[in-house]
Design an enzyme around this catalytic site. Structure first.
Site, short mmCIF file in Angstrom:
data_model
loop_
_atom_site.label_atom_id
_atom_site.label_comp_id
_atom_site.label_asym_id
_atom_site.label_seq_id
_atom_site.Cartn_x
_atom_site.Cartn_y
_atom_site.Cartn_z
CB SER A 48 9.37 1.24 4.42
OG SER A 48 10.64 1.04 4.94
CB THR B 269 4.24 -5.04 0.62
OG1 THR B 269 5.33 -5.53 1.38
CG2 THR B 269 3.27 -4.31 1.54
O1 DON Z 1 7.07 -3.24 6.39
C1 DON Z 1 7.91 -3.08 5.53
O2 DON Z 1 8.48 -2.04 5.31
C2 DON Z 1 8.29 -4.27 4.67
N1 DON Z 1 8.00 -5.48 5.36
C3 DON Z 1 7.54 -4.16 3.40
C4 DON Z 1 7.88 -5.29 2.49
C5 DON Z 1 7.55 -5.01 1.10
O3 DON Z 1 7.12 -3.97 0.70
C6 DON Z 1 7.83 -6.13 0.22
N2 DON Z 1 8.18 -5.65 -1.02
N3 DON Z 1 9.29 -5.45 -1.40
#
Ligand code: DON
Length: 583
Positions: free
Chosen positions: A466, A394
């Site tokens: 998260s 992310t």
């Molecule tokens: O919204 C969320 O919590 C996840 N889709 C975030 C994904 C993320 O941080 C990817 N990295 N590991």
């Protein structure tokens, strides 16, 4: 202030001695030694340079430059954020996006706060059991690497909303830098080259159309990445704003891509997508005001719960990553993630009991079962296959402008390069955010997180997140802007970064660099980055029954601190190509 218009904090200023030129070999040697030590010194000090007029900290050098240029042109923090979002969609295809979604926390220089939810939504054709086979089991990878893995993208609408409310410069000026990067190309970093090479097989397997992220041979550091289709899509967005993405050619291409792969997103889903302004949730930690993201992110509530759980203990005295500090934080995390699995979901569909979850009486009662002598066992649900660290893709960016307006945005495609499926002809990647729903109660998602009814799939619902973009005030003034990627570890990384500054007296860069650890209730394991714990801390934890497991780098925190002298100090995570620029 120097000529370039940036301030060096008093401690960082470099004084040049004025000496008269004297010839002779001794003088030459002296000068060489002097210049060498000066340059080493300058490099060391550059790390601590702080700024007054604005700062951008984000995942790539090119996007950081775009953001800083906008600030220097007189744009505000939201203008810079919009420009950075689009520049990241070009220069950080792993996570920067127009095909995903995210959250923005905003605090104006006058102290008003607001949040924008541009999280993806389940398409109208989605249904509760869509990822289950006829025996009721979750079909592996269906919510991860198929056309059905994508939620309706929210990023473009989010940027337009944010701009319409707070933007100052012309919209075209904010999108154009990304178009230039896509059209002219940019030199890729070693990390991006290796990410692209590692995902090559998946790109080939999952796509039929042309992808600019594929080339015949391996990518190398310094190669030029040109993305013509993405440039064309960005031109539509530049010229038609929201309509350039949710209607017209780009929408047609997206829907036809869906048809190619039995995906669900329809024209109506795109037309109906709207981001939502939500009141920030706020809390206090030792007099600091925490302004953070409400549901559908679990991040803000979890962060406030964690901070409350540790507030009355002498963390400062115990010290960073000492056994008592870690034990307390882990026990708080265990309880908070258990709450998350049951009570958190999209507030437009499920009544999240926010007040109860943040009630101090409830929170104190939760910690009553904590016993210093032994680890509290998590319940006996099958541990998930926790894989968050390898794919922490992310991205978060923090921005402060000259007036002191601040923006914290975390945005994502979920997995690295999302579903790895491109919209043919439109040059952008689709998210696989649907995996953040609970496909089946108790069955872990890709981050090992479990959930139930609150986060079950429903048409038009937003999947639980998260992501924890957060802004902190001290005595009514801006203090910190912080956030990170990292799936389930996002919450604990933000938690630790805040404590590193407030409790352990680390400066912003140190607080970001510091080794992290993580516990998420299930599986019942304490993950640590290599050498996060001293051997004595680890032994003490293990003697009490904690299972400590080493994992790869956790998160990429990008943060800004207003230091004691009132200057902006950045923390750009060395775990990525993250960059801090200020003036
Ligand atoms: O919204 C969320 O919590 C996840 N889709 C975030 C994904 C993320 O941080 C990817 N990295 N590991």
């Amino acid at each position: 202030m120097n000529k370039k218009g940036f301030h060096l904090a008093p401690a960082a200023s470099i004084r040049l001695n004025r000496r008269k030129c004297v010839c002779g070999i001794e003088t030459v040697i002296f000068l060489c030694v002097f210049l060498f030590s000066l340059s080493a010194n300058a490099q060391e000090r550059v790390k601590n340079v702080s700024f007054h007029d604005g700062m951008v900290v984000c995942a790539t050098p090119d996007a950081a430059k775009v953001g800083l240029d906008i600030l220097k042109k007189g744009g505000n923090a939201v203008d810079a954020a919009v420009a950075v979002q689009f520049a990241l969609a070009v220069t950080h295809p792993e996570a920067g996006n127009i095909g995903g979604g995210g959250f923005m926390v905003y605090r104006s220089a006058r102290g008003e706060s607001n949040t924008l939810d541009f999280r993806e939504k389940a398409p109208a054709g989605a249904s509760k059991n869509m990822y289950l086979d006829s025996a009721g089991n979750v079909i592996p990878d269906m919510s991860i690497a198929t056309h059905k893995a994508s939620g309706v993208p929210g990023s473009v609408d989010g940027m337009v909303e944010a701009y319409n409310k707070y933007g100052k410069l012309k919209w075209v000026e904010l999108v154009q830098p990304a178009i230039d990067l896509a059209h002219n190309g940019f030199k890729i970093t070693k990390r991006l080259a290796s990410d692209l090479n590692r995902n090559r097989a998946q790109f080939v397997k999952l796509n039929t159309g042309k992808s600019y992220l594929l080339k015949d041979s391996d990518w190398k550091e310094g190669d030029l990445l040109v993305q013509e289709d993405l440039a064309k899509t960005l031109i539509q967005i530049r010229d038609k704003k929201r309509e350039g993405f949710y209607a017209g050619t780009v929408a047609d291409l997206l829907v036809s891509e869906m048809k190619n792969g039995a995906g669900l997103i329809s024209k109506a889903d795109l037309e109906n997508y709207h981001s939502v302004w939500r009141k920030a949730i706020t809390g206090n930690y030792k007099g600091y005001k925490i302004i953070t993201m409400p549901p559908p992110s679990s991040g803000g509530i979890a962060l406030l719960q964690l901070l409350h759980a540790v507030e009355k203990y002498p963390l400062h005295r115990w010290g960073y990553n000492q056994d008592s500090t870690v034990q307390l934080m882990v026990e708080a995390e265990r309880r908070v993630y258990a709450d998350r699995s049951k009570y958190l979901g999209d507030p437009d569909f499920y009544k999240v009991p926010v007040d109860s979850l943040l009630n101090p009486v409830y929170l104190d009662a939760r910690m009553k079962s904590f016993n210093w002598n032994t680890a509290t066992p998590s319940t006996s649900i099958e541990p998930g296959n926790f894989a968050g660290y390898e794919s922490d893709q992310t991205t978060h960016y923090s921005i402060v402008d000259k007036e002191g307006n601040a923006v914290a945005i975390t945005t994502t495609l979920n997995d690295s390069f999302g579903s790895k499926i491109f919209v043919g002809g439109a040059g952008f990647l689709l998210n696989n955010e649907m995996d953040d729903f609970s496909a089946k109660p108790g069955v872990p998602n890709m981050f090992g997180l479990v959930g139930g009814k609150a986060n079950s799939i429903q048409p038009g619902k937003r999947m639980l997140s998260s992501m924890t973009p957060t802004i902190i005030e001290k005595k009514g003034k801006l203090f910190m802007v912080v956030g990170t990627p990292g799936g389930s570890t996002i919450i604990t990384s933000v938690f630790q970064t805040i404590l590193n500054v407030i409790e352990f007296d680390q400066d912003m860069q140190q607080a970001v660099d510091s080794k992290r650890f993580h516990h998420q209730w299930l599986p019942d394991v304490v993950y640590q980055e290599k050498d996060a714990f001293s051997s004595s801390t680890q032994t003490k934890l293990e003697q009490k029954g904690y299972k400590v497991v080493e994992h790869g780098p956790s998160g990429r925190v990008d943060a800004i601190l207003v230091n004691k002298a009132g200057y902006l100090e950045g923390g750009a995570d060395p775990r990525g190509d993250d960059t801090k620029l200020g003036w």
